[in-house]
Design a protein around this motif. Structure first.
Motif, mmCIF file in Angstrom:
data_model
loop_
_atom_site.group_PDB
_atom_site.id
_atom_site.type_symbol
_atom_site.label_atom_id
_atom_site.label_comp_id
_atom_site.label_asym_id
_atom_site.label_seq_id
_atom_site.Cartn_x
_atom_site.Cartn_y
_atom_site.Cartn_z
ATOM 1 N N ASP A 219 0.906 -0.828 -0.238
ATOM 2 C CA ASP A 219 0.447 0.118 0.526
ATOM 3 C C ASP A 219 0.654 1.498 -0.270
ATOM 4 O OD1 ASP A 219 -2.320 -1.565 -0.427
ATOM 5 O OD2 ASP A 219 -2.984 -1.452 2.433
ATOM 6 N N ALA A 220 1.767 1.281 0.626
ATOM 7 C CA ALA A 220 2.662 2.347 0.970
ATOM 8 C C ALA A 220 3.755 2.871 -0.599
ATOM 9 C CB ALA A 220 4.146 2.374 1.415
ATOM 10 N N ALA A 226 1.577 6.800 -7.305
ATOM 11 C CA ALA A 226 0.414 7.690 -7.621
ATOM 12 C C ALA A 226 0.459 9.170 -6.792
ATOM 13 C CB ALA A 226 -1.155 7.892 -6.355
ATOM 14 N N LEU A 227 1.437 9.294 -6.066
ATOM 15 C CA LEU A 227 1.748 11.010 -5.435
ATOM 16 C C LEU A 227 2.920 11.490 -6.710
ATOM 17 C CD1 LEU A 227 2.585 10.420 -1.752
ATOM 18 C CD2 LEU A 227 0.731 12.553 -3.521
ATOM 19 N N LEU A 228 3.343 10.755 -7.248
ATOM 20 C CA LEU A 228 4.968 10.759 -8.301
ATOM 21 C C LEU A 228 4.632 11.291 -9.566
ATOM 22 C CD1 LEU A 228 7.723 8.651 -7.200
ATOM 23 C CD2 LEU A 228 7.061 10.824 -6.465
ATOM 24 N N ALA A 229 3.050 9.628 -9.871
ATOM 25 C CA ALA A 229 2.788 10.304 -11.385
ATOM 26 C C ALA A 229 1.969 11.264 -11.300
ATOM 27 C CB ALA A 229 1.972 8.663 -11.524
ATOM 28 N N GLY A 230 0.769 11.569 -10.704
ATOM 29 C CA GLY A 230 0.348 12.691 -10.774
ATOM 30 C C GLY A 230 0.970 13.914 -10.452
ATOM 31 N N ALA A 231 1.869 14.145 -9.973
ATOM 32 C CA ALA A 231 2.959 15.374 -9.465
ATOM 33 C C ALA A 231 2.696 16.586 -10.695
ATOM 34 C CB ALA A 231 4.427 15.084 -8.671
ATOM 35 N N ALA A 232 3.201 16.195 -11.720
ATOM 36 C CA ALA A 232 3.037 17.055 -12.918
ATOM 37 C C ALA A 232 1.967 17.673 -13.295
ATOM 38 C CB ALA A 232 3.646 16.461 -14.397
ATOM 39 N N ARG A 241 -0.502 18.779 -0.739
ATOM 40 C CA ARG A 241 -2.387 18.170 0.088
ATOM 41 C C ARG A 241 -2.586 16.722 -0.254
ATOM 42 N NH1 ARG A 241 -4.472 23.288 -1.984
ATOM 43 N NH2 ARG A 241 -5.113 22.300 -4.003
ATOM 44 N N ALA A 242 -1.964 16.433 -1.202
ATOM 45 C CA ALA A 242 -1.987 15.379 -2.408
ATOM 46 C C ALA A 242 -1.295 14.405 -0.776
ATOM 47 C CB ALA A 242 -1.436 14.711 -3.566
ATOM 48 N N GLU A 243 0.517 14.901 -0.175
ATOM 49 C CA GLU A 243 1.085 14.095 0.024
ATOM 50 C C GLU A 243 0.163 13.868 1.498
ATOM 51 O OE1 GLU A 243 5.015 16.838 0.125
ATOM 52 O OE2 GLU A 243 5.943 15.755 -1.719
ATOM 53 N N ARG A 244 -0.661 15.328 2.203
ATOM 54 C CA ARG A 244 -0.364 15.064 2.621
ATOM 55 C C ARG A 244 -1.951 14.022 3.393
ATOM 56 N NH1 ARG A 244 -0.626 20.667 2.553
ATOM 57 N NH2 ARG A 244 -2.881 20.898 3.124
ATOM 58 N N ALA A 245 -2.964 14.123 2.542
ATOM 59 C CA ALA A 245 -3.939 12.803 2.093
ATOM 60 C C ALA A 245 -3.380 11.609 2.258
ATOM 61 C CB ALA A 245 -4.728 13.619 1.358
ATOM 62 N N ALA A 246 -2.341 11.485 1.511
ATOM 63 C CA ALA A 246 -1.816 10.128 1.487
ATOM 64 C C ALA A 246 -1.329 9.496 2.722
ATOM 65 C CB ALA A 246 -1.093 9.964 0.469
ATOM 66 N N GLN A 247 -0.211 10.303 3.304
ATOM 67 C CA GLN A 247 0.049 10.124 4.411
ATOM 68 C C GLN A 247 -0.684 9.741 5.738
ATOM 69 O OE1 GLN A 247 2.781 8.678 5.310
ATOM 70 N NE2 GLN A 247 4.572 10.047 6.036
ATOM 71 N N ALA A 248 -2.258 10.485 5.682
ATOM 72 C CA ALA A 248 -2.768 10.241 6.875
ATOM 73 C C ALA A 248 -3.719 9.296 6.843
ATOM 74 C CB ALA A 248 -4.141 11.376 6.629
ATOM 75 N N LEU A 251 -1.307 6.699 7.897
ATOM 76 C CA LEU A 251 -0.569 6.302 9.651
ATOM 77 C C LEU A 251 -1.970 5.744 9.919
ATOM 78 C CD1 LEU A 251 0.424 9.845 10.390
ATOM 79 C CD2 LEU A 251 1.264 7.871 10.929
ATOM 80 N N ARG A 252 -3.237 6.194 9.596
ATOM 81 C CA ARG A 252 -4.081 5.412 9.715
ATOM 82 C C ARG A 252 -4.367 3.802 9.940
ATOM 83 N NH1 ARG A 252 -7.554 10.243 7.654
ATOM 84 N NH2 ARG A 252 -7.843 11.533 9.360
ATOM 85 N N ASP A 253 -4.205 3.411 8.178
ATOM 86 C CA ASP A 253 -3.511 2.113 8.045
ATOM 87 C C ASP A 253 -2.697 0.914 9.217
ATOM 88 O OD1 ASP A 253 -3.941 0.015 6.302
ATOM 89 O OD2 ASP A 253 -2.605 -0.053 6.293
ATOM 90 N N LEU A 254 -2.096 1.880 9.227
ATOM 91 C CA LEU A 254 -1.218 1.328 10.077
ATOM 92 C C LEU A 254 -1.359 0.753 12.023
ATOM 93 C CD1 LEU A 254 2.365 2.958 8.725
ATOM 94 C CD2 LEU A 254 1.444 0.746 8.950
#
Length: 259
Positions: A219-220, A226-232, A241-248, A251-254
């Motif tokens: 999942d990581a 997805a973060l890298l592919a959408g960055a451009a 914002r995308a980084e924060r949402a992905a990290q949230a 963290l919740r999953d872990l």
């Protein structure tokens, strides 16, 4: 386990790693609509546990591009010729090309990482198939070339987007418009190739890379891809914002905490 073996395409799966082999070495793995349909089918047959898709070609060439039979008036048996396609409606022509493109699209799925092992010729459709993958490991004898423009056509099998992303607009234009060969040293220098290794070490190197990519939690890797592919396509603030949402989510999953 072999899940598919037809029209010059063989799909085997070993646990989390799927290998798609272009298996028409006698014709330097030249491509045809039948091969494209088989490649698209291979993508649809992947078990849900597959994390890595390896693409390789048997013989001396990865893929010498579109089979020359495509340029004859009769084309391939049972297939519309280029002349037939040109005489059809706009809608039919667009739908046919879209169908062909399906062989090249699934390699970028966010739930897996794809690796092309490339030796010898990777020309036209062969170059675009290598570009369809996330990563490219190449042998010293690799020869990339985009010959479509030289034939009065354009690259239409999804290769233009990743090519510009890897090498930039100006260099991509020069490579496509001249149709020249890009060899291993340049490919690595300009970002087309992640690694250049001796030809007899190509498969082993790809296997080692696949093992390294499966070491991290799935999942990581999916979220990171997805973060890298959408960055451009995002602004700096949108990416934050995308980084924060992905990290949230991570963290919740872990922590075992539901949304």
């Amino acid at each position: 386990m072999t899940l598919l073996d037809k029209d010059g395409v063989r799909l085997t799966v070993d646990d989390a790693i799927a290998t798609v082999t272009l298996a028409n070495a006698a014709k330097r793995n030249a491509q045809s609509p039948a091969m494209w349909r088989a490649l698209a089918e291979a993508g649809s047959l992947l078990p849900g546990n597959v994390r890595i898709a390896v693409l390789r070609g048997e013989g001396k060439s990865f893929s010498a591009g579109l089979d020359r039979q495509a340029f004859t008036p009769e084309g391939f048996d049972g297939e519309p010729s280029f002349i037939d396609l040109a005489r059809g409606t706009d809608e039919a022509l667009d739908a046919t090309i879209a169908e062909y493109q399906e062989a090249f699209t699934w390699w970028r799925r966010t739930d897996l990482v794809s690796i092309a092992a490339v030796q010898g010729h990777a020309i036209g459709a062969g170059f675009q198939l290598a570009l369809a993958c996330d990563l490219r490991v190449v042998a010293p004898d690799v020869q990339f070339a985009m010959r479509e423009t030289s034939l009065g056509l354009v690259p239409d099998l999804t290769g233009t987007h990743p090519l510009v992303g890897l090498v930039g607009y100006a260099r991509a234009l020069e490579i496509c418009a001249t149709g020249r060969f890009v060899h291993a040293e340049e490919a690595e220098r300009i970002g087309l190739a992640n690694l250049v290794v001796p030809g007899d070490q190509l498969d082993a190197t790809v296997a080692d890379l696949a093992a390294a990519l499966t070491a991290a939690p799935r999942d990581a890797v999916i979220e990171t891809k997805a973060l890298l592919a959408g960055a451009a396509g995002r602004t700096y603030e949108e990416q934050r914002r995308a980084e924060r949402a992905a990290q949230a989510r991570r963290l919740r999953d872990l922590a075992g905490v539901g949304e």
